[in-house]
Design a protein around this motif. Structure first.
Motif, PDB file in Angstrom:
ATOM      1  N   TRP A   1       0.813  -1.215   0.000  1.00  0.00           N
ATOM      2  CA  TRP A   1       0.000   0.000   0.000  1.00  0.00           C
ATOM      3  C   TRP A   1       0.847   1.265   0.000  1.00  0.00           C
ATOM      4  N   LEU A   2       2.064   1.206   0.520  1.00  0.00           N
ATOM      5  CA  LEU A   2       2.928   2.392   0.499  1.00  0.00           C
ATOM      6  C   LEU A   2       3.145   2.879  -0.924  1.00  0.00           C
ATOM      7  N   GLY A   3       3.274   1.936  -1.860  1.00  0.00           N
ATOM      8  CA  GLY A   3       3.402   2.319  -3.266  1.00  0.00           C
ATOM      9  C   GLY A   3       2.073   2.432  -3.968  1.00  0.00           C
ATOM     10  N   ALA A   4       1.154   1.485  -3.691  1.00  0.00           N
ATOM     11  CA  ALA A   4      -0.116   1.460  -4.411  1.00  0.00           C
ATOM     12  C   ALA A   4      -0.995   2.653  -4.064  1.00  0.00           C
ATOM     13  N   ALA A   5      -1.028   3.083  -2.810  1.00  0.00           N
ATOM     14  CA  ALA A   5      -1.854   4.236  -2.433  1.00  0.00           C
ATOM     15  C   ALA A   5      -1.381   5.488  -3.158  1.00  0.00           C
ATOM     16  N   TYR A   6      -0.072   5.664  -3.217  1.00  0.00           N
ATOM     17  CA  TYR A   6       0.497   6.817  -3.934  1.00  0.00           C
ATOM     18  C   TYR A   6       0.140   6.745  -5.419  1.00  0.00           C
ATOM     19  N   THR A   7       0.319   5.565  -6.008  1.00  0.00           N
ATOM     20  CA  THR A   7       0.092   5.423  -7.435  1.00  0.00           C
ATOM     21  C   THR A   7      -1.382   5.577  -7.797  1.00  0.00           C
ATOM     22  N   LEU A   8      -2.265   5.010  -6.967  1.00  0.00           N
ATOM     23  CA  LEU A   8      -3.699   5.165  -7.221  1.00  0.00           C
ATOM     24  C   LEU A   8      -4.117   6.620  -7.149  1.00  0.00           C
TER      25      LEU A   8
ATOM     26  N   VAL B   1      -7.645  -2.836  -7.629  1.00  0.00           N
ATOM     27  CA  VAL B   1      -6.378  -2.866  -6.893  1.00  0.00           C
ATOM     28  C   VAL B   1      -6.594  -3.224  -5.423  1.00  0.00           C
ATOM     29  N   PHE B   2      -7.630  -2.677  -4.791  1.00  0.00           N
ATOM     30  CA  PHE B   2      -7.830  -2.919  -3.352  1.00  0.00           C
ATOM     31  C   PHE B   2      -7.932  -4.406  -3.025  1.00  0.00           C
ATOM     32  N   PRO B   3      -8.786  -5.169  -3.717  1.00  0.00           N
ATOM     33  CA  PRO B   3      -8.853  -6.594  -3.361  1.00  0.00           C
ATOM     34  C   PRO B   3      -7.584  -7.366  -3.681  1.00  0.00           C
ATOM     35  N   LEU B   4      -6.816  -6.938  -4.689  1.00  0.00           N
ATOM     36  CA  LEU B   4      -5.562  -7.626  -4.980  1.00  0.00           C
ATOM     37  C   LEU B   4      -4.567  -7.449  -3.841  1.00  0.00           C
TER      38      LEU B   4
ATOM     39  N   ALA C   1       2.945  -2.848 -15.227  1.00  0.00           N
ATOM     40  CA  ALA C   1       2.679  -3.707 -14.075  1.00  0.00           C
ATOM     41  C   ALA C   1       3.879  -4.607 -13.791  1.00  0.00           C
ATOM     42  N   ALA C   2       4.430  -5.219 -14.836  1.00  0.00           N
ATOM     43  CA  ALA C   2       5.609  -6.072 -14.654  1.00  0.00           C
ATOM     44  C   ALA C   2       6.794  -5.260 -14.144  1.00  0.00           C
ATOM     45  N   PHE C   3       7.002  -4.090 -14.730  1.00  0.00           N
ATOM     46  CA  PHE C   3       8.129  -3.231 -14.357  1.00  0.00           C
ATOM     47  C   PHE C   3       8.071  -2.859 -12.875  1.00  0.00           C
ATOM     48  N   ALA C   4       6.911  -2.313 -12.442  1.00  0.00           N
ATOM     49  CA  ALA C   4       6.786  -1.890 -11.048  1.00  0.00           C
ATOM     50  C   ALA C   4       6.883  -3.079 -10.110  1.00  0.00           C
TER      51      ALA C   4
ATOM     52  N   GLY D   1      -1.141   0.588 -14.344  1.00  0.00           N
ATOM     53  CA  GLY D   1      -0.333  -0.613 -14.474  1.00  0.00           C
ATOM     54  C   GLY D   1       0.623  -0.782 -13.316  1.00  0.00           C
ATOM     55  N   GLY D   2       1.260   0.314 -12.907  1.00  0.00           N
ATOM     56  CA  GLY D   2       2.166   0.246 -11.767  1.00  0.00           C
ATOM     57  C   GLY D   2       1.465  -0.208 -10.503  1.00  0.00           C
ATOM     58  N   ALA D   3       0.262   0.343 -10.247  1.00  0.00           N
ATOM     59  CA  ALA D   3      -0.494  -0.052  -9.057  1.00  0.00           C
ATOM     60  C   ALA D   3      -0.878  -1.528  -9.116  1.00  0.00           C
ATOM     61  N   LEU D   4      -1.297  -1.991 -10.295  1.00  0.00           N
ATOM     62  CA  LEU D   4      -1.660  -3.397 -10.441  1.00  0.00           C
ATOM     63  C   LEU D   4      -0.448  -4.303 -10.213  1.00  0.00           C
ATOM     64  N   GLY D   5       0.711  -3.895 -10.745  1.00  0.00           N
ATOM     65  CA  GLY D   5       1.914  -4.700 -10.570  1.00  0.00           C
ATOM     66  C   GLY D   5       2.338  -4.800  -9.117  1.00  0.00           C
ATOM     67  N   LEU D   6       2.285  -3.665  -8.396  1.00  0.00           N
ATOM     68  CA  LEU D   6       2.618  -3.677  -6.975  1.00  0.00           C
ATOM     69  C   LEU D   6       1.675  -4.593  -6.213  1.00  0.00           C
ATOM     70  N   ALA D   7       0.381  -4.521  -6.564  1.00  0.00           N
ATOM     71  CA  ALA D   7      -0.607  -5.343  -5.866  1.00  0.00           C
ATOM     72  C   ALA D   7      -0.433  -6.818  -6.201  1.00  0.00           C
ATOM     73  N   LEU D   8      -0.354  -7.134  -7.486  1.00  0.00           N
ATOM     74  CA  LEU D   8      -0.334  -8.529  -7.917  1.00  0.00           C
ATOM     75  C   LEU D   8       0.946  -9.251  -7.496  1.00  0.00           C
TER      76      LEU D   8
END
Length: 467
Positions: A62-69, A224-227, A291-294, A416-423
């Protein structure tokens, strides 16, 4: 008989370029560097922050995903707000809010407060970043604009190398320092912006598509949240329900945008873009790649610290070869730009080989020197993909769709970045295996190659200026 006027016709006088354009460019670059650094620092600082603040494994994601979202939600409206209220004003609002968000991060005392502070950073970063291109087009004559744009590459490259090292060094002392350092930088940037950025008159007749922005943001959060959270709670029914609802919300968003355009409104995304196979495939390619990159570089940061026991600084230094490889890849891609899509596809092959090499060498007790060659190859491939991507996708876009298309691609980069961090974060914490997680990443890169075959063969010459 009428006398002929044989006086020489004078060429039209070009307007005088903005006097302070080069100092103003430094201001724009400073804002971009500040945002770029804070987008990635938690890859290094995350484990230390979690150890002090508490929370589950999902906190690091979430530290990365919250920022990215938050950045994604803001990017959808930030550029349009610059047109409505003025770019200088929005840049200043963005810098001030981003600096305040950094202070909130430094003062955070719980998982909830740090996530809230990261959301504030992301929202105001999105208010600041989109103004840079518009300001540059206002300040620089066409013959200088390309040179000004050319400075972004080296500055961003240095940030990519120096940022993680700085984050590692500061985290080794106190992780809060990675946010405290933004306070003087933000203050100086704001003062310089007041002095050097040109004032611009707001554009008339431009309206904000707030319902469209809310629908797009809701659809992204619902996936993203459920992932991020579902895996930690054993994948309850609500996590699958939210992901299903995401598809419905995006469908509603597409319907609303078409309806708004048909009624003569200003849609957030031009509906005509979705009728272009090349653009739609470009959206898919970018989402999968980013997503892959992040995800890959989050997992490397986690693996080196949680799996191998490296200190934050040692983990940051371990990642330097990937940054250097990325810079090299960008340089190679520029030299080979006439080959268009083949450069991007070749980059996917190189990046996949790098990830496969990381899977092979990852083992207990592996040293940074053993990881370095494969990290460099992974970074090289990512640079080969990223550099031509925007220009190639923009080749499918008509001139009247450029603004909407570039904004959509930039937002998808964040999604994509948020999805990659989550997944990939979920896979890593769920399996405890870096090999399994990187295997998923390798499959995503292979999908990037497959979908990339549908892209236009060549980039548009002015695409860099449009992006």
């Amino acid at each position: 008989m009428t006398a002929l006027d044989i006086r020489p016709v004078q060429a039209p006088v070009e307007p005088t370029p903005y006097r302070w354009r080069w100092p103003a460019l430094a201001v724009v670059l400073a804002g971009s560097v500040m945002e770029l650094l804070d987008a990635t620092v938690t890859n290094i600082a995350g484990p230390t922050m979690r150890a002090e603040l508490g929370g589950g494994a999902s906190l690091i994601q979430w530290l990365g995903a919250a920022y990215t979202l938050a950045m994604t939600a803001g990017l959808l409206t930030g550029g349009r707000l610059g047109d409505i209220v003025g770019r200088k004003r929005m840049f200043l609002i963005g810098v001030a809010g981003f600096t305040a968000g950094s202070l909130m991060c430094a003062l955070a005392f719980s998982p909830e407060t740090i996530i809230a502070a990261r959301i504030v950073q992301g929202l105001f970063g999105a208010a600041m970043i989109p103004q840079g291109m518009g300001l540059m087009k206002e300040m620089f004559p066409p013959k200088e604009l390309a040179a000004a744009m050319g400075l972004f590459g080296p500055v961003m490259g240095l940030s990519a190398v120096g940022g993680p090292i700085l984050a590692g060094a500061l985290t080794s002392v106190d992780w809060r320092l990675i946010f405290v350092i933004n306070l003087p930088i933000g203050a100086v940037t704001a003062l310089a912006a007041l002095r050097f950025l040109p004032g611009s008159r707001p554009a008339g007749g431009v309206r904000l598509d707030l319902p469209g922005a809310l629908l797009a943001s809701a659809g992204t959060v619902l996936i993203v949240f459920p992932l991020v959270q579902g895996g930690e709670q054993g994948w309850p029914a609500w996590s699958f329900a939210m992901m299903a609802a995401s598809g419905a919300v995006f469908g509603l968003f597409a319907w609303y945008e078409r309806r708004r355009a048909a009624r003569g409104g200003d849609p957030l995304v031009a509906p005509s873009l979705f009728r272009k196979r090349a653009f739609v495939s470009g959206m898919a390619t970018g989402t999968i790649y980013f997503a892959a990159f992040a995800g890959v570089f989050l997992v490397i940061g986690l693996y080196t610290q949680l799996g191998l026991g490296y200190s934050p600084l040692k983990a940051a230094l371990t990642g330097v070869p990937s940054s250097l490889g990325m810079i090299a890849g960008m340089g190679v891609a520029q030299a080979l730009q006439r080959h268009g899509r083949r450069v991007l596809l070749g980059g996917a092959v190189v990046m996949a080989l790098g990830v496969a090499g990381l899977i092979a060498v990852a083992a207990p007790g592996v040293s940074p020197w053993q990881l370095a060659p494969m990290l460099a190859v992974t970074g090289l491939g990512s640079g080969l993909i990223m550099t031509p991507y925007f220009g190639i996708v923009m080749a499918a876009v008509e001139s009247g769709e450029t603004g909407s298309a570039s904004g959509t691609l930039t937002a998808l980069q964040q999604v994509g970045g948020a999805l990659g961090l989550a997944l990939l974060g979920t896979v890593y914490f769920g399996t405890g295996s870096v090999q399994a997680t990187l295997g998923v990443a390798a499959a995503m890169i292979a999908a990037t190659f497959a979908v990339g075959l549908l892209l236009p063969k060549q980039a548009r010459e002015d695409a860099d200026l449009a992006h």
